[in-house]
Design a protein around this motif. Sequence first.
Motif, PDB file in Angstrom:
ATOM      1  N   SER A 316       0.832  -1.200   0.000  1.00 11.94           N
ATOM      2  CA  SER A 316       0.000   0.000   0.000  1.00 11.94           C
ATOM      3  C   SER A 316       0.868   1.253   0.000  1.00 11.94           C
ATOM      4  CB  SER A 316      -0.921   0.001   1.216  1.00 11.94           C
ATOM      5  OG  SER A 316      -0.138   0.074   2.381  1.00 11.94           O
ATOM      6  N   ALA A 317       0.260   2.363  -0.420  1.00  7.58           N
ATOM      7  CA  ALA A 317       0.971   3.631  -0.467  1.00  7.58           C
ATOM      8  C   ALA A 317       0.336   4.596   0.509  1.00  7.58           C
ATOM      9  CB  ALA A 317       0.925   4.205  -1.874  1.00  7.58           C
ATOM     10  N   GLN A 318       1.175   5.449   1.128  1.00  5.34           N
ATOM     11  CA  GLN A 318       0.660   6.436   2.072  1.00  5.34           C
ATOM     12  C   GLN A 318       0.705   7.824   1.448  1.00  5.34           C
ATOM     13  OE1 GLN A 318       3.494   4.363   3.249  1.00  5.34           O
ATOM     14  NE2 GLN A 318       1.821   2.878   3.414  1.00  5.34           N
ATOM     15  N   ARG A 319      -0.450   8.469   1.480  1.00  6.44           N
ATOM     16  CA  ARG A 319      -0.508   9.825   0.943  1.00  6.44           C
ATOM     17  C   ARG A 319       0.276  10.779   1.855  1.00  6.44           C
ATOM     18  NH1 ARG A 319      -5.952  13.100  -1.004  1.00  6.44           N
ATOM     19  NH2 ARG A 319      -4.983  15.168  -1.014  1.00  6.44           N
ATOM     20  N   GLN A 320       1.078  11.668   1.237  1.00  9.20           N
ATOM     21  CA  GLN A 320       1.938  12.580   1.990  1.00  9.20           C
ATOM     22  C   GLN A 320       1.436  14.023   1.985  1.00  9.20           C
ATOM     23  OE1 GLN A 320       4.806  11.294   3.595  1.00  9.20           O
ATOM     24  NE2 GLN A 320       3.821   9.382   2.957  1.00  9.20           N
ATOM     25  N   THR A 321       0.793  14.431   0.907  1.00 10.49           N
ATOM     26  CA  THR A 321       0.383  15.840   0.802  1.00 10.49           C
ATOM     27  C   THR A 321      -1.137  15.949   0.879  1.00 10.49           C
ATOM     28  OG1 THR A 321       0.494  15.595  -1.606  1.00 10.49           O
ATOM     29  CG2 THR A 321       2.378  16.635  -0.535  1.00 10.49           C
ATOM     30  N   PHE A 322      -1.590  16.945   1.603  1.00 15.63           N
ATOM     31  CA  PHE A 322      -3.020  17.175   1.791  1.00 15.63           C
ATOM     32  C   PHE A 322      -3.289  18.658   1.600  1.00 15.63           C
ATOM     33  CE2 PHE A 322      -1.699  13.507   4.201  1.00 15.63           C
ATOM     34  CZ  PHE A 322      -2.654  12.561   3.899  1.00 15.63           C
ATOM     35  N   GLY A 323      -4.501  19.051   1.817  1.00 17.61           N
ATOM     36  CA  GLY A 323      -4.819  20.477   1.743  1.00 17.61           C
ATOM     37  C   GLY A 323      -5.094  20.908   0.327  1.00 17.61           C
ATOM     38  N   GLU A 324      -5.178  22.212   0.160  1.00 22.14           N
ATOM     39  CA  GLU A 324      -5.559  22.772  -1.137  1.00 22.14           C
ATOM     40  C   GLU A 324      -4.481  22.576  -2.185  1.00 22.14           C
ATOM     41  OE1 GLU A 324      -7.152  26.852  -1.786  1.00 22.14           O
ATOM     42  OE2 GLU A 324      -7.923  26.512   0.250  1.00 22.14           O
TER      43      GLU A 324
END
Lengths: 423, 186
Positions: A316-324
Amino acid sequence: MSLSLLRCVWLGLLWLYLGNAQAALEIEIIGAGEKQIPVAIAPFAGDVGLSGELNQVIMDDLQRSGLFRLVDASAEKAQRPSEIRHAAWVGRGAEALAVGTVTTLPDGRFEARYFLVDMVKHEVLLGEALATKPEQVRLIGHNIADAIYEKLTGSKGVFSSHMAYVNRQGGFFRLLVADSDGYNEQVVLSGNEPIMSPAWSPDGKRLAYVSFENGHAAVYVQSLDSGKRRLVADFKGSNSAPTWAPDGNTLAVVLTRDGNSEIYLMSAEGGNIRRLTYSNGIDTEPCFSPDGQSLLFTSDRGGSAQIYRMSVEGGSAQRQTFGEGTNFSPRYSPDGNSFVFAHRANGRFYIATQDFQSGQMTLLTDGGWEKKPSFAPNGKLILFASEARGRGILATVSSDGRVKQQMFTQSGDAREPVWETRP
Amino acid sequence: MKKILISGLLASLLAACAAPAPKPPVDNTAAEEAARKAAAEEAARKAAEEAARKKAEDEAAARKKAEDEAAARNRLPNAATSVYYPFDVDVVQDADKVAVEAHGKFLSSHAERKMRVEGNADERGSNEYNLALGQRRADGVKKMLELGGAKADQVEAASLGEEKPKATGHDEESWKQNRRSDMIYK
């Protein structure tokens, strides 16, 4: 001093023109380091042409880093530490002074001999002799600047390292390799079809890149010494985004042969292809961590382009960037603690870094058309593609965002730059 | 008596008038024969010519008919060869489906024809992301062509990403032209 205020400070404005057509370019520097080390470089004695050029390269390198303030030493005649009249330097603020000589050897090579002296403690910090062919005077200058930089800042210098980038002029594409200051351009490949995504092998001897010369995107690996190259991925659809594992034998690439842009591992010689990602979205722009155990990549699997991390073993991969906004083109810092990427928000592209531990994003630039960042081998500078005066240019920003530099090549648009990864 | 005289006078007058005009009877017959023969020959030649012309015309008409029929069979569909997309979208839009279907139908009835679909993207995104996006666009068109009857090996789907923009401005006017797939017959 605040960052925004520093951004307004124009500390240095250098116009560097080279007489020959090989590499004419202008360099513009904006901003300054938090603490600038005052340093003086005395004119090296000997052949005036060679020593003059050598001195200029050393001073330009140090100045460009934003970490030094050059103190005028044009009147200093000393060639070795014992000849320095310290009394004449009292009150001039130089913390270090370099003196030296340039001599031509019987075999036609030239030798640069120099010393770096601590002007507070009156101690010799460095003493070296470097010999090379006269046409490599710039390389010797970069080596000396690297040594001075390392001695005074504690970080390795990157002036003698290289960068690769693509120049697009109308419909004509050239893949170029140049010194870190943009000089000494060498053409690796040229033609009427696009070239993308150059990537340095860890030993700095080969480039992987994407060429469209067969009518679609295919991955090549080319030796810089011999010019020999090998087509390593040419499946139907697109073959792209090559990146080297630290072992120098493995590439991560993006293939669409199985129906979607997915990340695969393969031998740098071609073959031994193993699929890593399985998603319905676009997975692209893989980058190995310095320990070779994980990959960062761009994916729109969550609905918009964001940065993800996964193990080279797959899973699985983990998302690193969030937000706008959306995020592209991740590259690990050399210490593996953070990554740099292109952040798109409000119609602009910014160069940003994010720390793995805090998850905090930091914008390093004011935004514009800024893409494809990569760290210098010492992690102190970031090279990226930008735009100014209506042209694609190369630009750097220090990893703390304080010092910015723009490099204007003679003509055409500079695209897809990448700094050599060799330490 | 008076009547006879007048008659005689008339007769002689008539005789006097007729006497110098007539050709010799033998000569006259031969000329008429020759003229009739010439006319007959001319008519025959004309008839032959007419027949030949008619034959040529019929042949030309037949040939043209065959050519027209062949041309009609091979005529490329009267449909757009480019389709356009909204930002970061790779699905063929409803407005463009008719055109893609027409090309799919044509390819289905012309197994010998081949097509290359080139997907393009605007410059907003990384070059590699846009290469992937352009490939998805081209692959989507290829899939729709196949639904219309084209065989998989008739259609090659390639992406140019943002590398060969049709319009080079940093504005929506340029970007919308560059978010495009082109269907190119080989």
